[in-house]
Design an enzyme around this catalytic site. Structure first.
Site, PDB file in Angstrom:
ATOM      1  N   ASP A  85       0.833  -1.353  -0.092  1.00  0.00           N
ATOM      2  CA  ASP A  85       0.255  -0.020  -0.011  1.00  0.00           C
ATOM      3  C   ASP A  85       1.169   1.482  -0.171  1.00  0.00           C
ATOM      4  O   ASP A  85       2.173   1.147  -0.288  1.00  0.00           O
ATOM      5  CB  ASP A  85      -0.944   0.001   1.216  1.00  0.00           C
ATOM      6  CG  ASP A  85      -0.373   0.054   2.629  1.00  0.00           C
ATOM      7  OD1 ASP A  85       1.073   0.055   2.524  1.00  0.00           O
ATOM      8  OD2 ASP A  85      -0.722  -0.307   3.553  1.00  0.00           O
ATOM      9  N   HIS A 365      -5.842  -3.989  -4.428  1.00  0.00           N
ATOM     10  CA  HIS A 365      -5.782  -5.368  -3.795  1.00  0.00           C
ATOM     11  C   HIS A 365      -7.116  -5.916  -3.851  1.00  0.00           C
ATOM     12  O   HIS A 365      -8.152  -5.568  -4.120  1.00  0.00           O
ATOM     13  CB  HIS A 365      -5.439  -4.898  -2.088  1.00  0.00           C
ATOM     14  CG  HIS A 365      -4.439  -4.292  -1.932  1.00  0.00           C
ATOM     15  ND1 HIS A 365      -3.099  -4.107  -2.495  1.00  0.00           N
ATOM     16  CD2 HIS A 365      -4.447  -3.192  -1.188  1.00  0.00           C
ATOM     17  CE1 HIS A 365      -2.452  -3.266  -2.043  1.00  0.00           C
ATOM     18  NE2 HIS A 365      -3.097  -2.372  -1.373  1.00  0.00           N
TER      19      HIS A 365
END
Length: 980
Positions: A85, A365
Site C-alpha cells: 500500500d 488489492h
C-alpha cells in the site's frame, strides 16, 4: 557467497517469510517507518512553495538503519518487501534512499509485493520484482505533508487560545466534527409522540394459531403522523395521541374481523460481497464486539502468519487494508469447488458472482479472504487464539457465501379488515425459509447452538430434578425437565384464506416516541467516514485512535462521546477554518490523493491549491479566533460562599464557575507619606489596581500585633477612606489587599447529557488491546511506574507495544482528613504522588506543609530531623529534612539508642536471612555496602571501628509488591508508544 537481503516491516512477518525463501535469503525487519519529518520543525519548504519534505532517520531507528546498511553492503541483491500500500511503498522508498549509497551495484535493489503471505504467493512475487512506484510514494508523502501543514500551523493557535497540548488534524477534525454534530443533534432532538395499535387474532374455526396484525389505515387511507424532526417525513401505521387511540379502540372492541386478502410470493436474499476493511470492522463490531483497533490487530496477526503444525507457518488471510470487493479467479474457483464438494451443485450459481466496488475504491488489492479455502475454521481452531478463530471464521464464511446462490423465502402478506362504524385496515407478514442457499452456514450454526442450548437446559433440569428428589420435596413445581424455546429463525402464520372470519383475542395500544440518532460507535463512525469519502482503509483505525488520544472523545459503553474540550476545539476550528475542515473538501482531497497515486495529478499542484486556502484562513483566524483562555462571562448566578456574582471561566480541565471575588493580586503597600501627600491620589491607585467588592486594610500596631479592617464596598470611597485613616494613626506596614473567594463549581451544562434519549449513561471499563497484534494488554510495573504492555513483549518475535499512563491516571482522588494543618489550620488531604501516598495541606500552593514521619534520631550530619521517605520504586529510605542543604540518607532505619561499646549516638536496624539486628554504624563489616553515586568521591572510612551487634527478632518478611489494578483504558491514551 553473499546472500540476498529481504526487508519487511515487522519481525513476525520476517519470521514467516524467512521459512519460505530458504538459506540464500536473509530476512530482516525495519520495524515500521525508518524516516520521517523532524518533530521540532515543520520540515516542509514553504518559501518557494516546493513543499519538499525534510526527511530524517526516525529517532531510535539509527541502529536498525546501520544494521541494514551493513547487511546490504554484503548482499548480492536487496529486496524491499513492505506491505503493498502507500505506507509500504513509502517505507520501501526510504529504505532505498538509505541503502543505495552502501551498495556496490545500485541496480540490485528491487521492490517485491504480495497480497498474501503464503509460500506460493511469496515465491511467485520474487519472480516478478519491480522498481519503487514513485506515484504511490508521492501520494503517501502528500498526505504526510498535508497533515504536517495543518498540525504545525493550526495547533499553535489552539495552544494560544485554549490550552497547550491540543492538536488539529486534517482528517481527525472532520471525524470529530461528525461526532460533535451528532451529539448536538441528540441534545436538540424534537421528540414526536405516536401510537401503534396491534390486534392479536386467530382463525374463527381454530382453537389455536394466534398471530399479531398492526393497524395500517382507515377505509384504505394510511394512518400516519408527521415527524417533528424532519419536515415532510411521516411515521407510518401510527396515530398521533391517546384521544385518537381511545376513539379507535372503542370501535375495534365491537368490530367484526375477517381476512380481506392473502398474498403469497417467493422472495430471494442475495449474498453479500467479501469483506473490505470498513465492512470487516463493522461486522466484527456488531457480531464479535471487537473495536476497530482490536479487529485490525487480530487481522494483522492472521495476515502475517500462524504456525499450522505440519503445514508450517502460513498467512491465513489476504492483505486486510483494502476497499475492493474483487477476488482472484483462482480463489473464486477454489471456493466454488469447496461448496460443490460439501453441499452440491444447487448451492453454486452457474456463473461466479461478481460485485462492484464503490466508485472511488482504489481496487489495488483483493477483498479480504482466506488464502486457502481448505483451511476451514474448524481446521485452524487448534492453532489460533479464540479471538483469531472468531475473526477468521467471519472472514472465511463471508468469502465462501459470496459465491453461493441466494436464499429463498416464502413470504405471506395478509390484509385484514375490522368492520365497525368505519372499516379499519390491519396487516401482518410472515416468511418461511424455503431454501437456505448462502444462509446454509448460518442456519447450521443456529442448529448447533440450539442443540447445545437444549442439551445444557436438559442437563440443568436433570440436576435440579435430582436435587429435588434428594430433598424429597414433592410440591409439584417441577416441569419434568422439558425446556421450551421460541423459534428465533422465522415468523410463521397459520393457514389463512381470503374472506375467512377471525376472532379478536385482545387489542394492544403502545405509546412511543421518536428517538434521536444514536451516538456513533467505532463501526458506525467508520461507515459514515466511508460514505462521506473521508479517509481510506489504512486510516480508519488511526483516526479513531487519535481523537481518543487527544481526549477529544471518550468511549462510554462502546459509544463515542465528545468531551467538552472536543466540542470547544471543534467549534473554534469549524468557525475559523470553514473551508479546510469542510466534510466535502476533505473528501475531495482524498480523491485528489488517488489521482496522485494514479499519476494524473502532480502532488505539488494539490499542495499549492490546499495551502492557498490554508494561508487565507490562517490570516483571518490568527486575528479573529476567540480567546477561550481569557473567557469571563457573566452568568447571573450568585456565589454560595460570599454572595458575589459568578463568572464562567476556562481552566485546565474545561469551563467552570468562579466567584467574582477571586483574585491572585498581591497586596499593595500604602506609605504614610503618600497618604499624607494626597489621599485622593492614593485612593485612585487602589481602585485602579483592585476591582473586587471587598478589600482588607492590614497593618501592625505599636506592640507588633496584626490588625485589619474589612471594606465591604471598595467603590464606597468614604468607607475605604475611614479604614485608611484609622490605620494611618498608629499602625505600621499598612497594606491593602483584596479579600479573595476561592469558591468554584463545575459547569455541568457544558458536558454531554448522558441521560438524553438515545444516550447511554453507564460507563463500562473496557479492556485495552494491542495496536499491533490485537491481544489484551496487561498492566506491568517498571522503574518509572505502571504501564500497559502487550503480553508478547518478550516473545520471539517480540511485540513491543506499550502505553504509558499519565500522572492523572495513576493518582487517586485526594481524601480530606479531620486533622488540621499545623501551619495554616486548613484541613489536611491524603494524596497520591509518584512515590506513593502522602499527607499535605489543602491550602497548597499558598501553604506547602507536607506531613512526614519523623524519627526520634537527629541527623548525624547536621543535627536536623530524619524523615521516612520513598523512592520512585516504592522502596523506603531515611533522609534529612534539610535536603538539599544536607544530603544525608540511609537505607537502614536509625534507632535512638547509643552504642554501648563506642558510644555512637544511634544504632541501625539491619535485617538478613538469620534475623533482625541492631548494628553500630561503625561496624563496617556488618553494615550493608552502599554503591557510590556515579562520579562522586568515595566516602572516607571513619577511624572508629566497632563490632557491636545485637539480635532483636526474626528476619523481616519480604514486602510483596502491591497488586496493580487495571486503570480506565480511556485514560491511558494521552501518551502512546507502539512498536511493531
Amino acid at each position: 557467497m553473499a546472500k540476498n537481503l529481504v526487508i519487511v516491516e515487522s519481525p513476525a512477518k520476517a519470521k514467516t517469510i524467512g521459512k519460505y525463501l530458504g538459506n540464500d535469503y536473509v530476512v530482516e525487519a525495519s520495524i515500521g517507518h525508518i524516516m520521517d519529518l523532524p518533530k521540532n520543525d515543520i520540515g516542509v519548504e514553504l518559501k518557494r512553495r516546493t513543499f519538499e519534505p525534510t526527511l530524517i532517520v526516525s529517532p531510535g531507528k539509527e541502529k536498525v538503519v546501520d544494521k541494514l546498511k551493513k547487511l546490504a553492503a554484503k548482499s548480492d541483491s536487496v529486496f524491499l518487501a513492505p506491505d503493498p500500500d502507500r505506507e509500504g511503498e513509502a517505507i520501501a522508498a526510504h529504505l532505498k534512499m538509505q541503502l543505495l549509497p552502501s551498495m556496490k551495484d545500485k541496480k540490485k535493489i528491487q521492490r517485491v509485493t504480495f497480497n498474501e503471505i503464503t509460500k506460493k504467493a511469496v515465491q511467485q512475487a520474487f519472480l516478478h520484482t519491480r522498481d519503487v512506484d514513485e506515484n504511490l510514494v508521492d501520494a503517501q508523502q502528500t498526505r504526510r505533508v498535508l497533515d504536517r501543514l495543518v498540525g504545525y500551523q493550526i495547533s499553535p493557535l489552539l495552544w494560544d487560545k485554549v490550552k497547550r497540548g491540543l492538536s488539529a488534524g486534517r482528517v481527525q477534525t472532520v471525524a470529530l466534527r461528525l461526532i460533535v454534530e451528532r451529539e448536538r443533534a441528540i441534545a436538540g432532538f424534537p421528540q414526536t409522540e405516536y401510537w401503534n395499535i396491534d390486534a392479536v387474532l386467530m382463525p374463527a374455526s381454530a382453537k389455536d394459531g394466534e398471530f399479531t396484525a398492526r393497524m395500517v389505515g382507515v377505509k384504505g387511507v394510511p394512518v400516519r403522523v408527521e415527524d417533528r424532526a424532519e419536515e415532510g417525513k411521516y411515521i407510518a401505521n401510527a396515530l398521533p395521541d391517546k384521544g385518537a387511540v381511545d376513539e379507535v379502540m372503542a370501535q375495534l372492541e365491537r368490530a367484526t374481523w375477517r381476512v380481506r386478502t392473502v398474498e403469497k410470493k417467493e422472495t430471494r436474499r442475495k449474498p453479500k460481497p467479501p469483506f473490505t476493511t470498513s465492512q470487516l470492522q463493522q461486522q466484527a463490531a456488531g457480531r464479535l464486539g471487537f473495536g476497530v483497533r482490536r479487529t485490525m490487530g487480530v487481522a494483522q496477526r492472521l495476515y502475517e502468519g500462524i504456525d499450522l503444525g505440519a503445514e508450517g507457518t502460513q498467512g491465513l488471510i489476504t492483505y486486510m487494508r483494502t476497499d475492493s470487493t474483487r477476488m482472484s479467479p483462482d480463489a473464486i474457483e477454489a471456493i466454488r469447488a469447496h461448496v460443490k464438494k460439501q453441499l452440491g451443485d444447487k448451492y453454486i450459481p452457474e456463473t461466479p458472482n461478481a460485485y462492484s466496488s464503490k466508485k472511488d475504491a482504489q481496487d489495488a488489492h483483493e477483498a479480504i479472504r482466506p488464502t486457502n479455502i481448505a483451511w476451514t475454521p474448524e481446521f485452524v481452531r487448534r492453532y489460533v487464539s479464540d479471538e483469531q478463530y472468531r475473526l477468521y471464521s467471519l472472514i472465511w464464511e463471508r468469502a465462501v457465501t459470496s459465491q453461493m446462490v441466494p436464499a429463498v423465502f416464502d413470504q405471506t402478506t395478509v390484509d385484514i379488515e375490522a368492520k365497525a362504524d368505519l372499516s379499519y385496515d390491519f396487516r401482518t407478514t410472515g416468511s418461511v425459509l424455503k431454501f437456505a442457499g448462502f444462509l446454509w452456514y448460518e442456519e447450521e450454526a443456529k442448529k448447533a447452538k440450539a442443540a447445545r442450548d437444549a442439551k445444557a437446559s436438559a442437563e440443568a433440569a436433570r440436576l435440579e430434578q435430582k436435587a429435588q428428589d434428594a430433598r424429597a420435596d414433592n410440591d409439584g413445581d417441577g416441569d419434568g425437565g422439558e425446556a421450551t424455546r421460541e423459534d428465533e429463525a422465522e415468523r410463521r402464520l397459520p393457514e389463512l384464506n381470503d374472506g375467512q372470519s377471525l376472532n379478536k383475542v385482545r387489542l394492544d395500544s403502545q405509546q412511543k416516541f421518536t428517538q434521536p440518532p444514536p451516538r456513533f460507535n467505532e463501526a458506525s463512525l467508520v461507515k459514515t467516514l466511508e460514505e462521506n469519502g473521508i479517509g481510506r482503509p489504512s486510516t480508519y483505525a488511526s483516526i479513531i485512535n487519535t481523537i481518543q488520544e487527544r481526549d477529544y472523545v471518550k468511549k462510554i459503553k462502546a459509544r463515542l462521546v465528545p468531551t467538552e474540550i472536543g466540542m470547544v476545539v471543534t467549534d473554534l476550528l469549524v468557525k475559523n477554518f470553514p473551508y479546510i475542515f469542510k466534510v466535502e473538501y476533505t473528501a475531495g482531497l482524498e480523491n485528489e490523493l488517488d489521482a496522485v497515486e494514479e499519476g494524473t495529478e502532480k502532488w505539488t499542484d494539490l499542495l499549492n491549491g490546499f495551502y492557498g486556502h490554508l494561508e487565507d484562513e490562517l490570516k483571518v483566524a490568527s486575528e479573529t479566533m476567540e480567546d477561550v483562555k481569557a473567557m469571563e462571562q457573566e452568568t447571573g448566578e450568585i456565589c454560595e460562599k460570599c454572595g458575589a456574582p459568578l463568572y464562567l471561566k476556562w481552566g485546565k480541565f474545561g469551563s467552570f464557575y468562579s466567584c467574582a471575588n477571586y483574585t491572585n493580586e498581591k497586596p499593595m503597600s500604602v506609605s504614610a507619606a503618600a497618604w499624607k501627600k494626597s489621599e485622593r491620589e492614593t485612593l485612585k491607585k487602589i481602585s485602579t489596581k483592585f476591582h473586587h467588592a471587598t478589600l482588607k486594610v492590614k497593618g501592625t500596631d505599636a506592640e507588633g500585633g496584626e490588625r485589619s479592617v474589612e471594606v465591604t464596598d471598595s467603590k464606597d470611597r468614604k468607607e475605604l477612606t475611614a479604614a485608611l485613616q484609622l490605620a494611618m494613626k498608629d499602625w505600621k506596614k499598612v497594606s491593602v489587599e483584596p479579600v479573595s473567594c476561592d469558591f468554584t463549581k463545575e459547569n455541568f451544562a457544558s458536558k454531554p447529557d448522558l441521560n438524553a434519549p438515545g444516550a447511554d449513561a453507564v460507563e463500562e471499563q473496557e479492556e485495552e488491546f494491542c495496536d499491533n497484534c490485537g491481544r489484551v494488554m496487561v498492566l506491568r510495573n517498571g522503574p518509572w511506574g505502571p504501564f500497559m504492555a502487550c503480553p508478547g513483549y518478550n516473545e520471539d518475535p517480540p511485540c513491543k507495544t506499550i502505553r504509558k499512563l499519565n500522572q492523572k491516571v495513576q493518582s487517586k482522588p485526594p481524601v480530606q482528613l479531620d486533622e488540621p494543618c499545623p501551619k495554616c489550620g486548613k484541613p489536611l488531604l491524603q494524596r497520591e504522588g509518584p512515590y506513593g501516598e502522602f499527607i499535605a495541606c489543602s491550602g497548597y500552593p499558598k501553604c506547602k506543609y507536607v506531613k512526614q514521619e519523623i524519627l526520634d534520631v537527629p541527623c548525624p550530619k547536621c543535627g536536623g530531623e530524619i524523615a521516612v521517605r520513598k523512592n520512585r520504586r516504592g522502596d523506603v529510605f531515611y533522609g534529612c529534612t534539610r535536603y538539599p542543604k544536607c544530603d544525608f540518607t540511609s537505607n537502614q532505619k536509625l534507632v535512638a539508642e547509643a552504642c554501648p561499646k563506642c558510644k555512637s549516638p544511634y544504632l541501625v536496624e539491619v535485617s538478613d536471612k538469620e534475623g533482625t539486628w541492631l548494628v553500630c554504624p561503625n561496624n563496617h563489616e556488618r553494615m550493608p555496602k552502599r554503591r557510590a553515586k556515579k562520579g562522586a568521591a568515595e566516602e572516607p572510612v571513619t577511624s572508629v571501628v566497632c563490632g557491636y551487634e545485637k539480635k532483636i527478632g526474626p528476619p523481616k518478611p519480604k514486602e510483596e509488591p502491591k497488586e496493580l489494578k487495571r486503570p480506565d483504558p480511556e485514560k491511558t491514551r494521552p501518551i502512546v508508544e507502539a512498536v511493531a
